[in-house]
Write an enzyme that holds these catalytic residues in place. Structure first.
Site, PDB file in Angstrom:
ATOM      1  CE  LYS A  42      -2.997  -2.687   3.253  1.00 30.66           C
ATOM      2  NZ  LYS A  42      -2.315  -3.393   4.075  1.00 30.66           N
ATOM      3  CG  ASP A 105       7.102   2.396   0.050  1.00 31.93           C
ATOM      4  OD1 ASP A 105       7.833   1.627  -0.554  1.00 31.93           O
ATOM      5  OD2 ASP A 105       6.387   2.080   0.924  1.00 31.93           O
ATOM      6  CG  ASP A 108      15.703  -0.361   3.488  1.00 33.87           C
ATOM      7  OD1 ASP A 108      16.724   0.251   3.569  1.00 33.87           O
ATOM      8  OD2 ASP A 108      15.242  -1.139   4.347  1.00 33.87           O
ATOM      9  CG  PHE A 157      10.987   2.637  10.670  1.00 35.95           C
ATOM     10  CD1 PHE A 157      11.360   1.676   9.909  1.00 35.95           C
ATOM     11  CD2 PHE A 157      10.168   3.262  10.969  1.00 35.95           C
ATOM     12  CE1 PHE A 157      10.109   0.941   9.314  1.00 35.95           C
ATOM     13  CE2 PHE A 157       8.686   2.581  10.718  1.00 35.95           C
ATOM     14  CZ  PHE A 157       8.858   1.611   9.756  1.00 35.95           C
ATOM     15  CB  VAL A 158      11.229   7.592   7.238  1.00 31.77           C
ATOM     16  CG1 VAL A 158      12.532   8.383   7.468  1.00 31.77           C
ATOM     17  CG2 VAL A 158      11.012   6.825   5.996  1.00 31.77           C
TER      18      VAL A 158
HETATM   19  P1  IMP Z   1      13.557  -3.608   0.631  1.00 35.57           P
HETATM   20  O1  IMP Z   1      13.087  -4.877   0.072  1.00 35.57           O
HETATM   21  O2  IMP Z   1      14.255  -3.810   1.898  1.00 35.57           O
HETATM   22  O3  IMP Z   1      14.148  -2.466  -0.397  1.00 35.57           O
HETATM   23  O4  IMP Z   1      12.231  -2.884   1.385  1.00 35.57           O
HETATM   24  C1  IMP Z   1      11.386  -2.191   0.709  1.00 35.57           C
HETATM   25  C2  IMP Z   1      10.015  -2.218   1.826  1.00 35.57           C
HETATM   26  O5  IMP Z   1      10.319  -2.237   3.372  1.00 35.57           O
HETATM   27  C3  IMP Z   1       9.377  -0.626   1.424  1.00 35.57           C
HETATM   28  O6  IMP Z   1       8.467  -0.805   0.238  1.00 35.57           O
HETATM   29  C4  IMP Z   1       8.503  -0.593   2.728  1.00 35.57           C
HETATM   30  O7  IMP Z   1       7.237  -1.198   2.715  1.00 35.57           O
HETATM   31  C5  IMP Z   1       9.469  -1.094   3.767  1.00 35.57           C
HETATM   32  N1  IMP Z   1      10.351  -0.069   4.426  1.00 35.57           N
HETATM   33  C6  IMP Z   1      11.613  -0.045   4.233  1.00 35.57           C
HETATM   34  N2  IMP Z   1      12.145   0.995   5.350  1.00 35.57           N
HETATM   35  C7  IMP Z   1      10.864   1.609   5.633  1.00 35.57           C
HETATM   36  C8  IMP Z   1      10.642   2.657   6.510  1.00 35.57           C
HETATM   37  O8  IMP Z   1      11.900   3.596   6.760  1.00 35.57           O
HETATM   38  N3  IMP Z   1       9.375   2.959   6.810  1.00 35.57           N
HETATM   39  C9  IMP Z   1       8.629   2.312   6.304  1.00 35.57           C
HETATM   40  N4  IMP Z   1       8.665   1.160   5.759  1.00 35.57           N
HETATM   41  C10 IMP Z   1       9.792   0.947   5.320  1.00 35.57           C
HETATM   42 MG    MG Z   2       6.194  -1.041   0.753  1.00 37.76          MG
END
Ligand code: IMP
Ligand code: MG
Length: 198
Positions: A42, A105, A108, A157-158
């Site tokens: 979402k 969004d 990471d 964390f945001v």
């Molecule tokens: P990745 O697979 O590690 O790149 O994670 C991406 C997903 O982790 C994003 O789409 C978010 O849903 C969640 N996420 C990562 N960091 C944050 C944060 O700082 N706040 C909220 N959700 C996050």
């Molecule tokens: Mg996400």
């Protein structure tokens, strides 16, 4: 809702201004073509709708949802399995021969984005790009080609503009760092890929 905010990283006005700039970049790059924005539910909904309004070429939108499973923290910890991702709700329409921009969004570790890129690439789009509201390159584990990004952010964390903590704060109009006192210990490290972080 702002009582647990430690620090505002970007105000509503700053985000809106940056989204307008990125929308203009996208419009220029895809000039003369139609573009399909693919949002990841979402978290990307708030950004995607703002971005779509800032784009001046014709756009279609579609959404998919993902869920993660089987992972644990990956940061600096050899031997841990990264969070695995699967599609929980697929796109409504095919993307074959379309110019597709995956709208995120936040990128990471990059695991989610890489998985989505591979999945979507297999469906024969004409082109496939990535646009993200936030980019936390300091935590990247797998490299993904981010074509458009609004902001690079530090390792905190945001929440806000669609990003949640336990499904809350998505509707915060700024992008903010939450007070660590308000977080469970496991999310002080933003690498924890459990379900509530989607
Ligand atoms: P990745 O697979 O590690 O790149 O994670 C991406 C997903 O982790 C994003 O789409 C978010 O849903 C969640 N996420 C990562 N960091 C944050 C944060 O700082 N706040 C909220 N959700 C996050
Ligand atoms: Mg996400």
């Amino acid at each position: 809702m702002t009582e647990n905010v430690e620090r505002v990283l970007f105000t509503e006005e700053q985000v809106a201004a940056r989204v307008a700039e990125v929308g203009a970049e996208i419009s220029a790059k895809y000039q003369g073509r139609d573009l399909k924005l693919v949002g990841v539910l979402k978290g990307s909904v708030f950004f995607l709708t703002a971005l779509a309004r800032a784009i001046t070429i014709p756009v279609k939108i579609d959404f998919l949802a993902i869920s993660s499973f089987g992972g644990s923290s990956t940061r600096n910890t050899a031997g841990h399995t990264p969070g695995m991702v699967r599609i929980a709700k697929d796109l409504d329409e095919p993307i074959q021969d379309e110019d597709v921009l995956l709208v995120e969004d936040i990128v990471d570790t990059g695991f989610t984005t890489r998985y989505l890129l591979q999945t979507l690439a297999g469906r024969g789009p004409r082109s496939l790009g990535i646009c993200t509201l936030l980019d936390r390159t300091v935590r990247r584990i797998v490299q993904v080609p981010v074509d458009f990004r609004c902001f690079e952010i530090p390792d905190r964390f945001v929440v806000g503009w669609g990003l949640d903590y336990k499904q809350l704060y998505r509707n915060l109009s700024c992008i903010a760092v939450l007070d660590p006192q308000a977080l469970d210990t496991n999310v002080r490290d933003p690498s924890v890929p459990d379900a509530h972080r989607r």
